[in-house]
Design an enzyme around this catalytic site. Structure first.
Site, PDB file in Angstrom:
ATOM      1  N   ASP A 134      -5.571 -11.725 -13.454  1.00  0.00           N
ATOM      2  CA  ASP A 134      -4.552 -11.277 -13.030  1.00  0.00           C
ATOM      3  C   ASP A 134      -5.208  -9.244 -13.694  1.00  0.00           C
ATOM      4  O   ASP A 134      -6.448  -9.284 -14.051  1.00  0.00           O
ATOM      5  CB  ASP A 134      -3.133 -12.072 -13.713  1.00  0.00           C
ATOM      6  CG  ASP A 134      -2.147 -10.493 -13.049  1.00  0.00           C
ATOM      7  OD1 ASP A 134      -2.090  -9.900 -12.711  1.00  0.00           O
ATOM      8  OD2 ASP A 134      -1.118 -10.627 -13.688  1.00  0.00           O
ATOM      9  N   GLY A 135      -4.336  -9.306 -13.422  1.00  0.00           N
ATOM     10  CA  GLY A 135      -5.044  -7.394 -14.138  1.00  0.00           C
ATOM     11  C   GLY A 135      -6.159  -5.995 -13.058  1.00  0.00           C
ATOM     12  O   GLY A 135      -6.298  -5.147 -12.953  1.00  0.00           O
ATOM     13  N   ARG A 170      -5.084 -17.029 -18.653  1.00  0.00           N
ATOM     14  CA  ARG A 170      -4.323 -15.259 -18.458  1.00  0.00           C
ATOM     15  C   ARG A 170      -4.809 -14.153 -18.926  1.00  0.00           C
ATOM     16  O   ARG A 170      -5.085 -13.595 -19.736  1.00  0.00           O
ATOM     17  CB  ARG A 170      -2.884 -15.562 -18.182  1.00  0.00           C
ATOM     18  CG  ARG A 170      -2.268 -14.631 -17.274  1.00  0.00           C
ATOM     19  CD  ARG A 170      -0.742 -14.462 -17.048  1.00  0.00           C
ATOM     20  NE  ARG A 170      -0.926 -13.677 -15.737  1.00  0.00           N
ATOM     21  CZ  ARG A 170       0.658 -13.989 -14.950  1.00  0.00           C
ATOM     22  NH1 ARG A 170       1.106 -15.050 -14.813  1.00  0.00           N
ATOM     23  NH2 ARG A 170       0.718 -12.622 -13.885  1.00  0.00           N
ATOM     24  N   SER A 201       1.029 -17.966  -3.558  1.00  0.00           N
ATOM     25  CA  SER A 201       2.008 -18.103  -2.247  1.00  0.00           C
ATOM     26  C   SER A 201       3.012 -16.583  -2.173  1.00  0.00           C
ATOM     27  O   SER A 201       3.208 -16.539  -1.448  1.00  0.00           O
ATOM     28  CB  SER A 201       2.990 -19.455  -1.905  1.00  0.00           C
ATOM     29  OG  SER A 201       3.003 -19.903  -3.292  1.00  0.00           O
ATOM     30  N   ARG A 261       3.086 -15.434 -18.425  1.00  0.00           N
ATOM     31  CA  ARG A 261       3.264 -16.520 -17.552  1.00  0.00           C
ATOM     32  C   ARG A 261       2.896 -16.763 -17.020  1.00  0.00           C
ATOM     33  O   ARG A 261       1.778 -17.049 -16.591  1.00  0.00           O
ATOM     34  CB  ARG A 261       4.945 -15.616 -16.310  1.00  0.00           C
ATOM     35  CG  ARG A 261       4.397 -14.547 -15.855  1.00  0.00           C
ATOM     36  CD  ARG A 261       5.175 -13.659 -15.252  1.00  0.00           C
ATOM     37  NE  ARG A 261       4.673 -12.043 -14.573  1.00  0.00           N
ATOM     38  CZ  ARG A 261       5.044 -10.594 -15.029  1.00  0.00           C
ATOM     39  NH1 ARG A 261       5.753 -10.894 -15.659  1.00  0.00           N
ATOM     40  NH2 ARG A 261       4.550 -10.185 -14.331  1.00  0.00           N
ATOM     41  N   LEU A 296     -21.274 -28.455 -11.243  1.00  0.00           N
ATOM     42  CA  LEU A 296     -19.737 -28.389 -11.482  1.00  0.00           C
ATOM     43  C   LEU A 296     -18.737 -27.405 -10.356  1.00  0.00           C
ATOM     44  O   LEU A 296     -19.179 -27.919  -9.396  1.00  0.00           O
ATOM     45  CB  LEU A 296     -19.838 -26.035 -11.794  1.00  0.00           C
ATOM     46  CG  LEU A 296     -18.151 -26.024 -12.541  1.00  0.00           C
ATOM     47  CD1 LEU A 296     -17.314 -25.967 -13.251  1.00  0.00           C
ATOM     48  CD2 LEU A 296     -19.189 -24.394 -12.373  1.00  0.00           C
ATOM     49  N   HIS A 354     -10.174  -5.863  -6.810  1.00  0.00           N
ATOM     50  CA  HIS A 354     -10.214  -6.987  -6.807  1.00  0.00           C
ATOM     51  C   HIS A 354     -12.258  -7.296  -6.392  1.00  0.00           C
ATOM     52  O   HIS A 354     -12.189  -8.455  -6.646  1.00  0.00           O
ATOM     53  CB  HIS A 354      -9.648  -6.861  -4.939  1.00  0.00           C
ATOM     54  CG  HIS A 354      -7.902  -7.168  -5.054  1.00  0.00           C
ATOM     55  ND1 HIS A 354      -7.114  -7.900  -6.519  1.00  0.00           N
ATOM     56  CD2 HIS A 354      -7.160  -6.831  -4.729  1.00  0.00           C
ATOM     57  CE1 HIS A 354      -6.044  -7.280  -6.492  1.00  0.00           C
ATOM     58  NE2 HIS A 354      -6.081  -6.424  -5.217  1.00  0.00           N
ATOM     59  N   ARG A 379      -4.113  -2.750 -11.313  1.00  0.00           N
ATOM     60  CA  ARG A 379      -4.276  -1.892 -12.922  1.00  0.00           C
ATOM     61  C   ARG A 379      -5.657  -1.352 -13.519  1.00  0.00           C
ATOM     62  O   ARG A 379      -5.991   0.005 -13.950  1.00  0.00           O
ATOM     63  CB  ARG A 379      -3.644  -2.488 -14.534  1.00  0.00           C
ATOM     64  CG  ARG A 379      -2.388  -3.010 -14.140  1.00  0.00           C
ATOM     65  CD  ARG A 379      -1.516  -3.798 -15.196  1.00  0.00           C
ATOM     66  NE  ARG A 379      -0.994  -5.041 -14.658  1.00  0.00           N
ATOM     67  CZ  ARG A 379      -1.444  -6.177 -15.359  1.00  0.00           C
ATOM     68  NH1 ARG A 379      -1.040  -5.894 -16.594  1.00  0.00           N
ATOM     69  NH2 ARG A 379      -1.706  -7.023 -15.072  1.00  0.00           N
ATOM     70  N   TRP A 380      -6.586  -2.279 -13.455  1.00  0.00           N
ATOM     71  CA  TRP A 380      -7.952  -1.680 -13.642  1.00  0.00           C
ATOM     72  C   TRP A 380      -8.218  -1.113 -12.462  1.00  0.00           C
ATOM     73  O   TRP A 380      -9.193   0.261 -13.483  1.00  0.00           O
ATOM     74  CB  TRP A 380      -9.209  -2.878 -13.581  1.00  0.00           C
ATOM     75  CG  TRP A 380     -10.411  -2.755 -13.671  1.00  0.00           C
ATOM     76  CD1 TRP A 380     -10.549  -2.753 -15.286  1.00  0.00           C
ATOM     77  CD2 TRP A 380     -11.403  -2.050 -13.004  1.00  0.00           C
ATOM     78  NE1 TRP A 380     -12.739  -2.613 -15.055  1.00  0.00           N
ATOM     79  CE2 TRP A 380     -12.562  -2.439 -13.771  1.00  0.00           C
ATOM     80  CE3 TRP A 380     -11.743  -1.789 -12.198  1.00  0.00           C
ATOM     81  CZ2 TRP A 380     -13.500  -1.591 -13.057  1.00  0.00           C
ATOM     82  CZ3 TRP A 380     -12.627  -1.416 -10.951  1.00  0.00           C
ATOM     83  CH2 TRP A 380     -13.615  -1.359 -11.679  1.00  0.00           C
TER      84      TRP A 380
HETATM   85  C1  IPE Z   1      -1.046 -14.065 -10.057  1.00  0.00           C
HETATM   86  O1  IPE Z   1      -1.051 -12.794 -10.289  1.00  0.00           O
HETATM   87  C2  IPE Z   1      -1.508 -14.471  -8.913  1.00  0.00           C
HETATM   88  C3  IPE Z   1      -3.401 -14.560  -9.381  1.00  0.00           C
HETATM   89  C4  IPE Z   1      -3.762 -13.949 -10.236  1.00  0.00           C
HETATM   90  C5  IPE Z   1      -3.735 -14.183  -8.117  1.00  0.00           C
HETATM   91  P1  IPE Z   1       0.191 -11.747  -9.520  1.00  0.00           P
HETATM   92  O2  IPE Z   1      -0.206 -10.542 -10.043  1.00  0.00           O
HETATM   93  O3  IPE Z   1       0.881 -12.187  -8.580  1.00  0.00           O
HETATM   94  O4  IPE Z   1       1.310 -12.455 -10.601  1.00  0.00           O
HETATM   95  P2  IPE Z   1       3.226 -11.659 -11.256  1.00  0.00           P
HETATM   96  O5  IPE Z   1       3.723 -10.441  -9.495  1.00  0.00           O
HETATM   97  O6  IPE Z   1       2.397 -10.418 -12.529  1.00  0.00           O
HETATM   98  O7  IPE Z   1       4.075 -13.061 -11.525  1.00  0.00           O
HETATM   99  C1  IPE Z   2      -4.393 -10.175  -9.437  1.00  0.00           C
HETATM  100  O1  IPE Z   2      -5.157  -8.989  -9.691  1.00  0.00           O
HETATM  101  C2  IPE Z   2      -5.260 -10.919  -8.247  1.00  0.00           C
HETATM  102  C3  IPE Z   2      -4.304 -10.812  -7.096  1.00  0.00           C
HETATM  103  C4  IPE Z   2      -3.375 -11.499  -7.311  1.00  0.00           C
HETATM  104  C5  IPE Z   2      -4.591 -11.415  -6.420  1.00  0.00           C
HETATM  105  P1  IPE Z   2      -3.432  -8.397  -9.140  1.00  0.00           P
HETATM  106  O2  IPE Z   2      -3.821  -7.487  -7.947  1.00  0.00           O
HETATM  107  O3  IPE Z   2      -2.126  -8.635  -9.438  1.00  0.00           O
HETATM  108  O4  IPE Z   2      -3.612  -6.617 -10.707  1.00  0.00           O
HETATM  109  P2  IPE Z   2      -2.661  -6.017 -11.554  1.00  0.00           P
HETATM  110  O5  IPE Z   2      -1.871  -7.245 -12.268  1.00  0.00           O
HETATM  111  O6  IPE Z   2      -1.371  -4.986 -10.294  1.00  0.00           O
HETATM  112  O7  IPE Z   2      -2.819  -4.915 -12.273  1.00  0.00           O
HETATM  113 MG    MG Z   3      -0.928  -9.563 -10.931  1.00  0.00          MG
END
Ligand code: IPE
Ligand code: IPE
Ligand code: MG
Length: 250
Positions: free
Chosen positions: A20-21, A188, A66, A194, A131, A37, A24-25
């Site tokens: 995740d992130g 995470r 999902s 979460r 792996l 991404h 924002r990055w």
């Molecule tokens: C969880 O990240 C799903 C993936 C990393 C693929 P999200 O960015 O979708 O989660 P929420 O919406 O912050 O809970």
């Molecule tokens: C996780 O990064 C990748 C996917 C959910 C596909 P995010 O796209 O959720 O990045 P943030 O949380 O918005 O920074």
């Molecule tokens: Mg996210």
């Protein structure tokens, strides 16, 4: 329940990551979300490399939930495209390194070309043992438990199974990660604490690790820090610390 838990292992057999992130990055750099991404692919390569060198058996990466269909159509489309490109460019390399690739999730929602690539990648790498890399795509923990319940219910309806014989082990055998060790370590990135509908059943006794690092910032050094944190933990699986110490000394 038989106690098959591993109390003393210092290197996890199975690591599961919510990457995740990315958005924002990218935003921090004034770039479109998609740039995040794309940059996140380097972190995937770095983490896979560490798993291979550390002898970690399974790595599960949450690539698309999902619920991520709720995002703007443009972002969803770009993510699907990135998934295709990644399969085209990375599978040969993964195969060369002995990586077995598996995709878990409801792939029936994906475009036929993507589904074909998924099948081809899984077939090509099916015999590899260095792996197992599991990509969770259009995955949701609730979906996973529901599809397992549905297949067990169908067996009961056909008269092949008695409802009284439904056990946690039977449920487990119908879940997406059946046959693989349960995740020992969950990571995470991105600062959120979460589960976001990732592996709900399988994380029952997993060690949880959260880092504020954004996924594109997560490299081999950051992964080493997470592995160190795992190595320093005492897993008890319901027992007392004295019991666990006795088992270790025995
Ligand atoms: C969880 O990240 C799903 C993936 C990393 C693929 P999200 O960015 O979708 O989660 P929420 O919406 O912050 O809970
Ligand atoms: C996780 O990064 C990748 C996917 C959910 C596909 P995010 O796209 O959720 O990045 P943030 O949380 O918005 O920074
Ligand atoms: Mg996210």
């Amino acid at each position: 329940m038989p106690d098959t838990a591993d109390y003393s292992r210092k290197v996890p057999r199975h690591v599961a990551i919510i990457m995740d992130g990315n958005g924002r990055w990218a935003r921090k750099r004034g770039l479109p979300r998609f740039a995040g991404h794309k940059a996140g692919m380097d972190s995937v390569r770095a983490v896979v490399k560490v798993c291979l060198s550390e002898g970690i058996e399974c790595l599960t990466l949450f690539a698309f939930s999902s619920e991520n269909w709720r995002r703007p159509a443009e972002e969803v489309g770009l993510l699907m495209n990135l998934f295709m490109v990644a399969l085209d460019h990375e599978v040969k390399k993964l195969h060369k390194h002995g990586v077995r690739l598996r995709i878990v999730g409801d792939v029936s929602a994906f475009a036929p070309e993507l589904q074909q690539r998924i099948v081809a990648a899984e077939q090509l790498t099916a015999g590899n043992t260095a792996l197992t890399l599991i990509i969770a795509a259009n995955y949701g923990g609730r979906w996973d438990i529901t599809q397992a319940a549905r297949s067990i219910a169908a067996e009961v309806a056909r008269g092949e199974l008695d409802a009284a014989d439904i056990t946690p082990e039977l449920m487990q055998s119908q879940l997406s990660l059946a046959g693989l060790p349960e995740p020992d370590l969950f990571i995470r990135t991105g600062g959120e604490q979460r589960i976001s509908n990732f592996l709900l059943w399988q994380l029952a006794y997993t060690e949880l690790y959260f880092t504020p690092l954004l996924w594109p910032e997560f490299d081999d050094k950051a992964f080493a820090v997470a592995l160190e944190s795992f190595a320093g933990r005492q897993r008890r699986f319901g027992r007392t610390d004295e019991q666990v110490e006795q088992m270790r000394d025995a």
